[in-house]
Design an enzyme around this catalytic site. Structure first.
Site, short mmCIF file in Angstrom:
data_model
loop_
_atom_site.label_atom_id
_atom_site.label_comp_id
_atom_site.label_asym_id
_atom_site.label_seq_id
_atom_site.Cartn_x
_atom_site.Cartn_y
_atom_site.Cartn_z
N GLY A 206 -70.92 -14.61 9.33
CA GLY A 206 -69.88 -14.01 8.95
C GLY A 206 -68.97 -13.53 10.11
O GLY A 206 -69.07 -13.21 11.11
N ASN A 207 -67.53 -12.58 9.60
CA ASN A 207 -66.87 -12.09 10.02
C ASN A 207 -67.09 -10.43 9.48
O ASN A 207 -67.19 -10.59 8.02
CB ASN A 207 -66.16 -12.72 10.55
#
Length: 405
Positions: A206-207
């Site tokens: 993810g981020n």
């Protein structure tokens, strides 16, 4: 700043208490002016304790101070929450039969109404006409939220949450002309948040995107009159914006499918989501255990470029007239600074506008404020000054307007 909070006589009056607290906690001088009916729901002492100022409803209280004139004249902002059908009707007619309506007649600052009533009342031709009159007089009338009303009823007419009212009110203090009704009749798709690409049932790639900037764009576009579809990835803890159609997704592929679907017939797509460039080639069916079946490497597969795909579809005639706005979170490196990389990205993507944010610790991601640059396909470049994410959203929507067919 001097802020007047007017409170109409509806069950949602209790939410005004949270709104008053938010204003006082951020250093504003708040005067609460309820209607007599509002005091049937929340007592005078509560508003006085929260605001630190006396509370009156009639024009004959504290006559030497002439409050029915002075409060409106001195205010930097007036917020009406809840704005009932009756209160808006009296305001639209220019009545001055209590302290609140008299204050509204003397106010020359921005006035923000947050309506709350049953759906039938909100949709009644009389209310529709009164809202149009108030907007013609320069007031900002929010679109209400949809949801649970008094009793078992549901539908549009619910008071937006105090956090949303506070955010829009704060925007008006930053920029008084930030909420025109210039997007009425437009259909706009906004993507927001980060995507998550699963490694196994527990872990994902993810981020750091929180979705706050995308939510700000969707929230403001809806309040400027647009029909907004918000395609949201990971946005944990964010309240859905009022008057916005919300579509939840998880992965980049799901986000792409949703954006493609809703882009058909839309006037604009704003790609504010942080979309993963890669996903794991193989997803484990069970949790990967340390020292047991942990892989030596994780192979990645490239995700499709959603933004470039929209541009290509427009070029092929599948999305005629669609205005396309991209976002770029950039850092400088040995090959160039943030703007150098952003200009190259704009050329590669082919979108109409590119919003550029320099990212890093405490910048852009997971914070309430933002800044950056707005690059146009025509070569224009505009600096976006530091401020709230709603303020940046207002500048982006200003630039979007001339591009709409």
């Amino acid at each position: 700043m001097r802020i007047v909070v007017g409170v109409g006589g509806g069950i949602a009056a209790y939410k005004a208490c949270s709104l008053v607290r938010k204003f006082t906690e951020t250093g504003h001088d708040v005067r609460v002016i309820p209607t007599e009916s509002a005091l049937q729901f929340v007592g005078r002492a509560t508003f006085e304790a929260l605001s630190g100022n006396p509370v009156h409803t009639g024009v004959f209280a504290d006559v030497p101070e002439v409050p029915h004139v002075r409060l409106g004249q001195e205010a930097d902002l007036v917020v009406i929450a809840p704005a009932t059908a009756d209160l808006m009707a009296r305001s639209a007619l220019g009545r001055a039969d209590d302290l609140l309506t008299a204050t509204l007649l003397t106010a020359r600052c921005p006035v923000l109404y947050a309506p709350a009533m049953h759906t039938e009342m909100w949709e009644h031709p009389a209310t529709v006409a009164n809202v149009a009159t108030l907007r013609a007089h320069g007031a900002i009338v929010m679109e209400p939220a949809a949801g649970r009303l008094t009793g078992a009823d549901t539908g549009p007419g619910r008071l937006p949450e105090p956090e949303e009212i506070f955010a829009l009110a704060s925007l008006l203090l930053e920029r008084s002309d930030a909420i025109p009704r210039d997007l009425t009749g437009r259909r706009i798709v906004v993507s927001a948040g980060g995507t998550r690409e699963p490694l196994d049932p527990v872990r994902f790639l993810g981020n750091r995107s929180s979705g706050k900037q995308g939510f700000a764009l969707a929230r403001l576009a809806a309040q400027r009159g647009a029909h907004v579809t918000l395609v949201a990835g990971n946005t944990i803890g964010l309240e859905p914006p009022a008057a916005v159609e919300l579509v939840h997704v998880t992965t980049a592929e799901q986000l792409g499918v949703a954006v493609d679907k809703h882009a058909v017939g839309a006037d604009a797509v704003i790609m504010a989501a942080a979309v993963a460039d890669f996903r794991p080639t193989n997803v484990a069916a069970a949790k990967i255990k340390k020292g047991v079946d942990e892989p030596d490497r994780i192979d990645l597969t490239k995700n499709r470029d959603i933004l470039a795909g929209l541009v290509q579809a427009r070029h092929d005639g599948q999305l005629p007239g669609l205005a396309i706005v991209g976002f770029a979170a950039e850092t400088g490196d040995e090959h160039g600074d943030v703007l150098t990389h952003a200009r190259a990205k704009l050329e590669r993507k082919g979108c109409d506008l590119l919003v550029v944010n320099a990212v890093g610790e405490g910048k852009a991601f997971e914070v309430d404020n933002n800044d950056g640059w707005l690059l146009g396909a025509d070569g224009t470049e505009q600096a976006l000054d530091h401020g709230s994410k709603l303020l940046l959203a207002s500048r982006v929507l200003d630039a979007l307007g001339p591009l709409l067919r």
